[in-house]
Design a protein around this motif. Structure first.
Motif, PDB file in Angstrom:
ATOM      1  N   THR A 185      -6.147  -8.609  -0.009  1.00  0.00           N
ATOM      2  CA  THR A 185      -5.991  -8.658   1.433  1.00  0.00           C
ATOM      3  C   THR A 185      -5.759 -10.115   1.814  1.00  0.00           C
ATOM      4  OG1 THR A 185      -8.357  -8.927   1.800  1.00  0.00           O
ATOM      5  CG2 THR A 185      -7.511  -6.672   1.817  1.00  0.00           C
ATOM      6  N   GLY A 186      -5.326 -10.344   3.024  1.00  0.00           N
ATOM      7  CA  GLY A 186      -5.172 -11.724   3.475  1.00  0.00           C
ATOM      8  C   GLY A 186      -3.750 -12.201   3.408  1.00  0.00           C
ATOM      9  N   ARG A 218       0.825  -1.219   0.000  1.00  0.00           N
ATOM     10  CA  ARG A 218       0.000   0.000   0.000  1.00  0.00           C
ATOM     11  C   ARG A 218       0.854   1.262   0.000  1.00  0.00           C
ATOM     12  NH1 ARG A 218      -5.644   1.032   0.411  1.00  0.00           N
ATOM     13  NH2 ARG A 218      -5.801   3.277   0.390  1.00  0.00           N
ATOM     14  N   ARG A 219       1.954   1.274   0.778  1.00  0.00           N
ATOM     15  CA  ARG A 219       2.811   2.467   0.828  1.00  0.00           C
ATOM     16  C   ARG A 219       3.431   2.751  -0.536  1.00  0.00           C
ATOM     17  NH1 ARG A 219       8.101   3.296   4.618  1.00  0.00           N
ATOM     18  NH2 ARG A 219       8.697   5.306   3.765  1.00  0.00           N
ATOM     19  N   THR A 220       3.937   1.722  -1.199  1.00  0.00           N
ATOM     20  CA  THR A 220       4.505   1.900  -2.537  1.00  0.00           C
ATOM     21  C   THR A 220       3.436   2.405  -3.502  1.00  0.00           C
ATOM     22  OG1 THR A 220       6.134   0.175  -2.113  1.00  0.00           O
ATOM     23  CG2 THR A 220       5.726   0.738  -4.419  1.00  0.00           C
ATOM     24  N   THR A 272      -2.752  -5.031   0.798  1.00  0.00           N
ATOM     25  CA  THR A 272      -3.093  -4.046   1.814  1.00  0.00           C
ATOM     26  C   THR A 272      -4.041  -4.636   2.853  1.00  0.00           C
ATOM     27  OG1 THR A 272      -4.055  -1.841   2.167  1.00  0.00           O
ATOM     28  CG2 THR A 272      -5.017  -3.161   0.405  1.00  0.00           C
ATOM     29  N   HIS A 273      -4.020  -4.036   4.031  1.00  0.00           N
ATOM     30  CA  HIS A 273      -4.990  -4.394   5.069  1.00  0.00           C
ATOM     31  C   HIS A 273      -6.287  -3.602   4.894  1.00  0.00           C
ATOM     32  CE1 HIS A 273      -2.129  -6.793   7.299  1.00  0.00           C
ATOM     33  NE2 HIS A 273      -1.254  -5.805   7.220  1.00  0.00           N
ATOM     34  N   LYS A 274      -6.177  -2.455   4.180  1.00  0.00           N
ATOM     35  CA  LYS A 274      -7.332  -1.566   4.014  1.00  0.00           C
ATOM     36  C   LYS A 274      -7.510  -1.190   2.552  1.00  0.00           C
ATOM     37  CE  LYS A 274      -6.635   0.399   8.577  1.00  0.00           C
ATOM     38  NZ  LYS A 274      -6.339   1.591   9.351  1.00  0.00           N
ATOM     39  N   PRO A 275      -8.241  -2.005   1.792  1.00  0.00           N
ATOM     40  CA  PRO A 275      -8.481  -1.633   0.385  1.00  0.00           C
ATOM     41  C   PRO A 275      -9.370  -0.400   0.308  1.00  0.00           C
ATOM     42  CG  PRO A 275      -9.702  -3.615   0.970  1.00  0.00           C
ATOM     43  CD  PRO A 275      -8.871  -3.250   2.161  1.00  0.00           C
ATOM     44  N   PRO A 276      -9.286   0.333  -0.786  1.00  0.00           N
ATOM     45  CA  PRO A 276     -10.132   1.525  -0.924  1.00  0.00           C
ATOM     46  C   PRO A 276     -11.606   1.131  -1.018  1.00  0.00           C
ATOM     47  CG  PRO A 276      -8.975   1.084  -2.973  1.00  0.00           C
ATOM     48  CD  PRO A 276      -8.454   0.108  -1.959  1.00  0.00           C
ATOM     49  N   ASP A 277     -12.452   2.058  -0.668  1.00  0.00           N
ATOM     50  CA  ASP A 277     -13.895   1.811  -0.744  1.00  0.00           C
ATOM     51  C   ASP A 277     -14.373   1.660  -2.180  1.00  0.00           C
ATOM     52  OD1 ASP A 277     -14.134   1.937   2.031  1.00  0.00           O
ATOM     53  OD2 ASP A 277     -14.478   4.104   2.004  1.00  0.00           O
TER      54      ASP A 277
END
Length: 189
Positions: free
Chosen positions: A104-105, A59-61, A89-94
């Motif tokens: 995720t996972g 996610r940061r990249t 990512t742990h938090k995908p976009p809405d």
């Protein structure tokens, strides 16, 4: 030509540009310094792009890539036009983002999904954290490093994650292309 990359062989490859003092990004995640020494990979190393079928990043990249993106471009992020792009990512976009699949996972499942999407070509792993996680789990086949002639002094290290045990590498290739020194290693398993 970077040998061993022209046909793509379904390998998981950590691919990165790095300063001589071991940074893949400067302070504040700055990455524009890379383009002071290296043209876009698709121009300078078309065989790498031809061998790549997908990329998996963290996610940061992804967020750094979004900040660097040209708003007038249809490309979701710069430098990721060699196939499918996956963001772990742990938090995908809405809302969905065109051209990007958020996963995720489990890391092993994410690598398997992205490698399957690469359709027999290589899966590039980009970003310090995801690459270190893949190395810890013994999921990486090769490391391809583009060493650039600059000392940044600070930033994000090649591997900045603590707890990465010793990993032995087999040198496969070293060569120079313009100002760039290219190193390719097989991860010994």
């Amino acid at each position: 030509m970077v040998s061993g990359t022209s046909a793509g062989t379904g390998k998981v490859v950590v691919n990165r540009s790095m300063s001589l003092d071991g940074f893949i990004a400067g302070p504040g995640d700055a990455m524009s310094w890379i383009f002071d020494f290296m043209p876009p990979v698709e121009e300078a190393f078309p065989e790498v792009m031809a061998a790549t079928g997908a990329a998996l990043i963290g996610r940061r990249t992804h967020e750094v890539g979004e900040r660097m993106a040209d708003p007038a471009s249809d490309e979701p992020e710069p430098g990721y036009d060699a196939g499918a792009l996956f963001v772990l990512t742990h938090k995908p976009p809405d809302e969905p983002v065109p051209g990007i699949t958020f996963l995720t996972g489990d890391l092993g499942d994410a690598v398997a999904t992205a490698l399957a999407a690469a359709d027999g070509k290589n899966l590039e792993i980009l970003g310090a954290d995801v690459a270190a996680q893949c190395l810890r789990r013994n999921l990486v086949d090769e490391i391809l490093v583009f060493v650039l002639p600059v000392l940044l002094g600070d930033g994000t290290r090649f591997f900045s994650s603590p707890g990465l045990d010793r990993i032995d590498l087999e040198p496969l290739e070293s060569k120079r292309s313009g100002d760039v020194t290219i190193l390719r290693f097989r991860v010994r398993k």
